[in-house]
Design an enzyme around this catalytic site. Structure first.
Site, PDB file in Angstrom:
ATOM      1  N   GLY A   8       0.722  -1.203  -0.050  1.00 12.49           N
ATOM      2  CA  GLY A   8       0.103  -0.011   0.028  1.00 12.49           C
ATOM      3  C   GLY A   8       0.955   1.331   0.017  1.00 12.49           C
ATOM      4  O   GLY A   8       2.235   1.123   0.365  1.00 12.49           O
ATOM      5  N   CYS A  10       5.412  -6.247   1.301  1.00 12.30           N
ATOM      6  CA  CYS A  10       5.727  -4.498   1.442  1.00 12.30           C
ATOM      7  C   CYS A  10       4.994  -3.934   2.707  1.00 12.30           C
ATOM      8  O   CYS A  10       5.168  -4.227   3.747  1.00 12.30           O
ATOM      9  CB  CYS A  10       5.170  -3.944   0.189  1.00 12.30           C
ATOM     10  N   TYR A  11       3.992  -3.132   2.569  1.00 17.13           N
ATOM     11  CA  TYR A  11       3.437  -2.285   3.668  1.00 17.13           C
ATOM     12  C   TYR A  11       2.770  -3.480   4.356  1.00 17.13           C
ATOM     13  O   TYR A  11       2.771  -3.482   5.791  1.00 17.13           O
ATOM     14  CB  TYR A  11       2.215  -1.545   3.253  1.00 17.13           C
ATOM     15  N   HIS A  62       7.950  -7.415  -4.046  1.00 20.04           N
ATOM     16  CA  HIS A  62       6.643  -7.754  -4.571  1.00 20.04           C
ATOM     17  C   HIS A  62       6.612  -9.114  -5.478  1.00 20.04           C
ATOM     18  O   HIS A  62       7.282  -8.956  -6.508  1.00 20.04           O
ATOM     19  CB  HIS A  62       6.053  -6.808  -5.635  1.00 20.04           C
ATOM     20  N   GLU A 107       4.392 -10.635  -6.729  1.00 19.16           N
ATOM     21  CA  GLU A 107       3.208 -10.823  -7.482  1.00 19.16           C
ATOM     22  C   GLU A 107       3.532 -10.371  -8.971  1.00 19.16           C
ATOM     23  O   GLU A 107       2.813 -10.500 -10.032  1.00 19.16           O
ATOM     24  CB  GLU A 107       1.883 -10.137  -6.876  1.00 19.16           C
ATOM     25  N   ASP A 156     -20.002 -10.549 -21.293  1.00 19.24           N
ATOM     26  CA  ASP A 156     -20.732 -10.787 -19.866  1.00 19.24           C
ATOM     27  C   ASP A 156     -22.203 -10.903 -19.788  1.00 19.24           C
ATOM     28  O   ASP A 156     -22.503 -11.747 -18.918  1.00 19.24           O
ATOM     29  CB  ASP A 156     -20.271  -9.412 -19.180  1.00 19.24           C
ATOM     30  N   LYS A 204     -12.472 -11.309 -16.149  1.00 22.43           N
ATOM     31  CA  LYS A 204     -12.793 -11.491 -17.494  1.00 22.43           C
ATOM     32  C   LYS A 204     -12.396 -12.839 -18.117  1.00 22.43           C
ATOM     33  O   LYS A 204     -13.026 -13.416 -18.981  1.00 22.43           O
ATOM     34  CB  LYS A 204     -12.003 -10.281 -18.430  1.00 22.43           C
TER      35      LYS A 204
END
Ligand code: XMP
Length: 509
Positions: free
Chosen positions: A51, A78-79, A165, A167, A223, A365
């Site tokens: 964050g 991280c945060y 990170h 990710e 969708d 999606k």
């Protein structure tokens, strides 16, 4: 399931993607969530996201530290790591040097999360604060040149922290580390598949709806088509879809939809031909926003009038996807669920007092596409590029007339045909033609012509927020231009749009 606590990181969706692509379900929640609610969710693991705040800022986001005593493994990123370690008695300080970008990660312990990871590997850093002192029971498991505590853990309590990170793609072995967390530490099962989702969703919808009826505004896009098919597979003819033909659709659009959804899947659809109504309201209108407003208003009138005829309807279904929901959660406030304004039915539920059902609310999606496949929708529909609600109305610059609609429809059909034939369709976010409000001089045979100009727009994008113009080969573009000018009436010049978004937009109006 893995619970992700959102501390405001721009990478939240990416963390969720990393979990889901391993076939583990995850949900993103705000830090204000109560510990009791977490217990009730029974997550196998918790990820505290990064964050933008510093933990010493007055209003920095916090979660009840009781989560660290639940016996559920926690990974702070991280945060998230700084918050966890500070909450457990460690200290965090402003780093002497802000670390941003690539760093070499030196791993000290290959147990748990670093199993199978190289001794040194690249990682992506983005932080101004660093851990100064670890709480009792924690140890450093990796460092970088600038950051002594690049990773730490308390293996007995199964608490882990990464300053970097894992990710993002810039941490090449991040996927292995996350995989270790999900499967080795948390013991997750790979049970999140679209097959299992469809099964559960079908039961849920049936329970919620009971003997009442559901209405759905079908646009023909992925969708709403998947939403319709899923609900249909759950409650059958108790679902009524309304498809409004606004006269601004692509060629044969309504007819194609009739074949796939109505005949093929036997879904109950009412096709309303309201082209006259829309085109009449649009006579002489040239301002794009006025066009949008008129199209939106007429849509509401037509939809509402039709919906009222369906007796016993208590629910309105919408194809809202997870990114829309996450965006609203991430703002630390605001509504928990956003109705996409471009669905053009935003005002309906309140006005008509229908309850919303949004069965795709937790899907991305690509998962929606997988689900569509699972439910038997044809490839062509699953891979459709987005098409705006106001349709060709905002691709005809200037006044919309039947004649100009016909010219654009033919050009659009030819263009898409060529794009599909060349195999570009799936890789383009959108590709379409725009009819300009000016004419130009040309020569055909021995005759001077004074005809319309069309522009071709083809873009690549991930989410339509930004887009790049597609570098389609000159030969391909030349061929398309030749075919349009030679085979179709009303056009003597073709342009290719080489602007990106921003500063341009994808549509021309
Ligand atoms: P822009 O042109 O703003 O478009 O870059 C971003 C995405 O939104 C679509 N779009 C619309 N969709 N109603 C819609 O349903 C609209 O009024 C509208 N305007 C733009 C556009 O096609 C692209 O996917």
């Amino acid at each position: 399931m893995i619970l992700i606590i959102d501390f405001g990181s721009q990478y939240n969706q990416l963390i969720a993607r990393r979990v889901r692509e391993k076939h583990v379900y995850c949900q993103i929640e705000r830090p204000t969530i109560m510990v009791e609610s977490i217990k009730a969710m029974k997550p196998e693991g918790i990820i505290l996201s990064g964050g933008p705040s510093s933990i010493y800022e007055k209003n920095s986001p916090k979660i009840d530290p009781a989560i660290f005593d639940l016996g559920i493994p926690v990974l702070g990123i991280c945060y998230g790591m700084q918050y966890m370690l500070a909450a457990l008695g460690g200290t965090v300080e402003r780093a002497k040097k802000r670390e941003y970008g690539f760093a070499q990660l030196n791993i000290r312990s290959h147990k748990a999360l670093f199993e199978g990871v190289d001794r040194t590997t690249r990682c992506w850093m983005s932080h101004g604060d660093s851990i100064n002192q670890l709480p009792k029971g924690f140890r450093i498991t990796a460092s970088t040149e600038n950051t002594k505590v690049a990773a730490a853990d308390h293996w007995k309590k199964k608490l882990y922290g990464f300053q970097f990170h894992p990710e993002v793609v810039h941490t090449p072995m991040g996927k292995i580390m996350l995989r270790n967390f999900f499967f080795k530490v948390c013991g997750c099962k790979r049970s999140w598949t679209m097959k299992s989702f469809a099964k559960e969703a079908t039961i849920n919808i049936r329970e919620i709806v009971g003997d009442k009826k559901v209405i759905l505004g079908l646009s023909g896009g992925v969708d709403s088509s998947v939403t319709a098919t899923l609900i249909h597979s759950s409650i059958g003819r108790k679902l009524t879809c309304i498809f409004v033909d606004n006269g601004l659709l692509r060629k044969n659009e309504a007819a194609k939809l009739k074949i796939t959804l109505k005949q093929h899947l036997n879904i109950n659809i009412r096709f309303i031909d309201a082209a006259n109504k829309f085109l009449k309201a649009l006579v002489k209108v040239t301002d794009p926003e006025r066009k949008r407003k008129i199209i939106g208003r007429v849509f509401m009138q037509v939809f509402e009038a039709e919906a009222k005829k369906i007796k016993g309807a208590e629910f309105l279904a919408q194809g809202t996807l997870y990114p829309d929901v996450i965006e609203s959660v991430s703002a630390f406030g605001g509504p928990t669920s956003v109705i996409k304004s471009h669905h053009n039915v935003g005002g309906l539920p309140n006005k008509m007092q229908l309850k919303l059902i949004e069965p795709l609310k937790y899907l991305f999606k690509d998962e929606v596409r997988q689900l569509g496949k699972e439910l038997g929708l044809p490839e062509e529909l699953i891979w459709r590029q987005p098409f705006p609600g106001p349709g060709l109305g905002i691709r005809i610059l200037g006044e919309i007339t039947r004649q100009r609609l016909s010219i654009l429809r033919n050009v659009d059909e030819l263009l898409l045909d060529e794009i599909k034939k060349a195999g570009y369709y799936k890789n383009l976010w959108q590709s379409f033609a725009v009819l300009l409000p000016i004419k130009s001089v040309g020569v055909m045979g021995d005759k001077r012509t004074y005809e319309n100009i069309v522009a071709i727009r083809a873009v690549t994008s991930k989410d339509a927020m930004t887009a790049d113009w597609a570098k389609l080969p000159h030969k391909f573009l030349g061929n398309v231009s030749n075919r349009i000018i030679n085979e179709l009436d009303g056009v003597n010049r073709v342009l290719y749009d080489i602007s990106s978004k921003p500063p341009s937009t994808i549509e021309w109006e």
